[in-house]
Enzyme design. Structure first.
Site, short mmCIF file in Angstrom:
data_model
loop_
_atom_site.label_atom_id
_atom_site.label_comp_id
_atom_site.label_asym_id
_atom_site.label_seq_id
_atom_site.Cartn_x
_atom_site.Cartn_y
_atom_site.Cartn_z
CE LYS A 1 -3.62 2.46 2.49
NZ LYS A 1 -4.67 2.38 3.51
NE ARG B 1 -5.81 9.70 3.37
CZ ARG B 1 -4.52 9.94 3.15
NH1 ARG B 1 -4.08 11.18 3.09
NH2 ARG B 1 -3.66 8.94 3.03
CE LYS C 1 -3.67 8.08 6.70
NZ LYS C 1 -4.84 7.18 6.57
CD GLU D 1 5.81 -3.73 3.70
OE1 GLU D 1 5.10 -4.58 4.27
OE2 GLU D 1 6.22 -2.71 4.30
CE LYS E 1 -6.10 1.92 -0.52
NZ LYS E 1 -6.54 1.98 0.84
CB SER F 1 -11.52 7.34 -3.30
OG SER F 1 -10.32 7.82 -2.73
CE1 TYR G 1 -14.89 3.14 -2.68
CE2 TYR G 1 -12.96 3.63 -4.01
CZ TYR G 1 -13.54 3.41 -2.78
OH TYR G 1 -12.76 3.46 -1.65
C1 PBG Z 1 -7.19 3.71 5.57
C2 PBG Z 1 -7.61 3.43 4.19
C3 PBG Z 1 -7.49 4.32 3.14
C4 PBG Z 1 -8.07 3.71 2.04
C5 PBG Z 1 -8.50 2.45 2.44
N1 PBG Z 1 -8.21 2.29 3.79
C6 PBG Z 1 -6.97 5.71 3.10
C7 PBG Z 1 -5.66 5.97 3.66
O1 PBG Z 1 -4.80 5.10 3.79
O2 PBG Z 1 -5.46 7.12 4.01
C8 PBG Z 1 -8.18 4.36 0.69
C9 PBG Z 1 -9.18 3.83 -0.24
C10 PBG Z 1 -9.51 4.74 -1.34
O3 PBG Z 1 -8.92 5.81 -1.55
O4 PBG Z 1 -10.45 4.38 -2.06
N2 PBG Z 1 -6.53 2.75 6.27
#
Ligand code: PBG
Length: 329
Positions: free
Chosen positions: A196, A206, A223, A239, A254, A280, A319
């Site tokens: 990720k 968010r 992050k 990982e 992701k 998203s 989505y």
């Molecule tokens: C948080 C999480 C995130 C997403 C899934 N779980 C956002 C982040 O890591 O800040 C993002 C999913 C998306 O953008 O569709 N643990």
């Protein structure tokens, strides 16, 4: 040699093209992310995700039944937590009567065969919008893993089929796996967000959960100390291999589109199913361009989804799942 071999023969018409097509999209490919809120009768559109909604539990039932009818058999649950329940310890995350725990039961009641996966991370529960606990201005690893493990167990107790840790703390897969085994949840699986990346494509998500890192002094603004640097490739393999060794049943890459090189590389290396999260921001980009009339929504959507599968995705969290399945039928 040319003209004995003419590659265009296999592209002459749709009949021959469909006969030799290598990648076929079906409802079985999809995992549907769902956003849940407290309240009654709520179906509210997310501003930066047109035609995507947050549901209260009563309306979640109808949505899940509709998904099942469309042939979509797996959901990934996320909850929007009221501000007054957020802290720096994940207290609400392990509440047996919390929104996630009730959402799991709601989905199972409405549609017992639906596969329920749950997000395991602290950000929706964190006053700081981080996936773990903050101490002295840092997201600490091991204390966060302890809470995430309890959180996972509480989802299993509520009836989740798969836990999906999205937090990127080290060692959380092993910790959660061991806890599940110790408590007799041997059939509960783990889909690990293994590779990720710290991505700017998560913005609309968010917004959906009101979970962005806060802009407060001494709190990390991003992050990057736990999510991966998007410049890195070998790290993704490391990982992923570690998560498999720790007990992940499914691994995930992701975001999606910008990371299809990573997807193919991981697919070639591992022997567990590979999931890809088309996030998203990817959804928002296409919706916005289509709204302006700049891109053909359905055509670009199918091209993107097919590209993700062609790159090696066995599972696609998207989505667009409902849009795609409706288009296919
Ligand atoms: C948080 C999480 C995130 C997403 C899934 N779980 C956002 C982040 O890591 O800040 C993002 C999913 C998306 O953008 O569709 N643990």
């Amino acid at each position: 040699m040319y003209p004995i071999k003419r590659n265009r023969r296999l592209r002459t018409n749709e009949a021959i093209r469909s006969l030799v097509r290598e990648t076929i999209i079906s409802p079985n490919d999809f995992l549907v992310p769902l956003f849940v809120v407290e309240g009654k009768g709520i179906k509210e559109e997310i501003a930066s995700m047109p035609n995507y909604y947050r549901y209260s539990l009563d309306l979640l039932q109808a949505e899940v039944k509709e998904l099942w009818k469309l042939g979509l058999k797996s959901v990934l649950l996320f909850v929007k937590v009221p501000d007054n329940l957020k802290d720096n310890k994940g207290t609400e995350a392990i509440n047996p009567d919390g929104l996630m725990q009730r959402a799991i039961k709601t989905v199972k009641n409405a549609c017992p065969e639906m596969l329920v996966m749950t997000d395991v991370a602290l950000d929706p529960y964190s006053v700081y919008g981080h996936d773990g606990i903050i101490e002295n201005g840092k997201v600490v690893n091991d204390d966060s893993v302890d809470v995430l493990t309890e959180m996972g167990l509480s989802h299993a107790e509520a009836g989740a089929d798969f836990l999906a840790p999205s937090d990127m703390m080290d060692g959380r897969i092993l910790s959660i796996r061991e806890a599940l085994e110790d408590d007799g949840f041997t059939d509960v699986g783990i889909m690990s967000y293994s590779a990720k990346y710290a991505s700017a494509f998560y913005g609309p998500f968010r917004d959906a959960l009101d979970s962005a890192p806060v802009d407060v002094q001494d709190i990390p603004k991003d992050k990057k100390t736990y999510q991966m640097d998007y410049a890195n490739r070998f790290e993704a393999l490391r990982e992923t291999e570690m998560d498999i060794d720790e007990g992940a049943d499914i691994v995930m890459v992701k975001p999606g589109l910008c990371y299809l090189d990573i997807v193919r590389e991981i697919k070639n290396e591992v022997d567990v199913p590979v999931a890809v999260y088309q996030v998203s921001g990817e959804y928002a980009m296409l919706k916005a361009a289509a709204e302006k009339g700049w891109l053909d929504h359905d055509a670009v959507m199918m091209e993107q989804i097919t590209a993700i599968k062609r790159a090696g995705a066995d599972i696609i969290a998207s989505y667009f799942a409902k849009d795609v399945v409706k288009l296919l039928s």
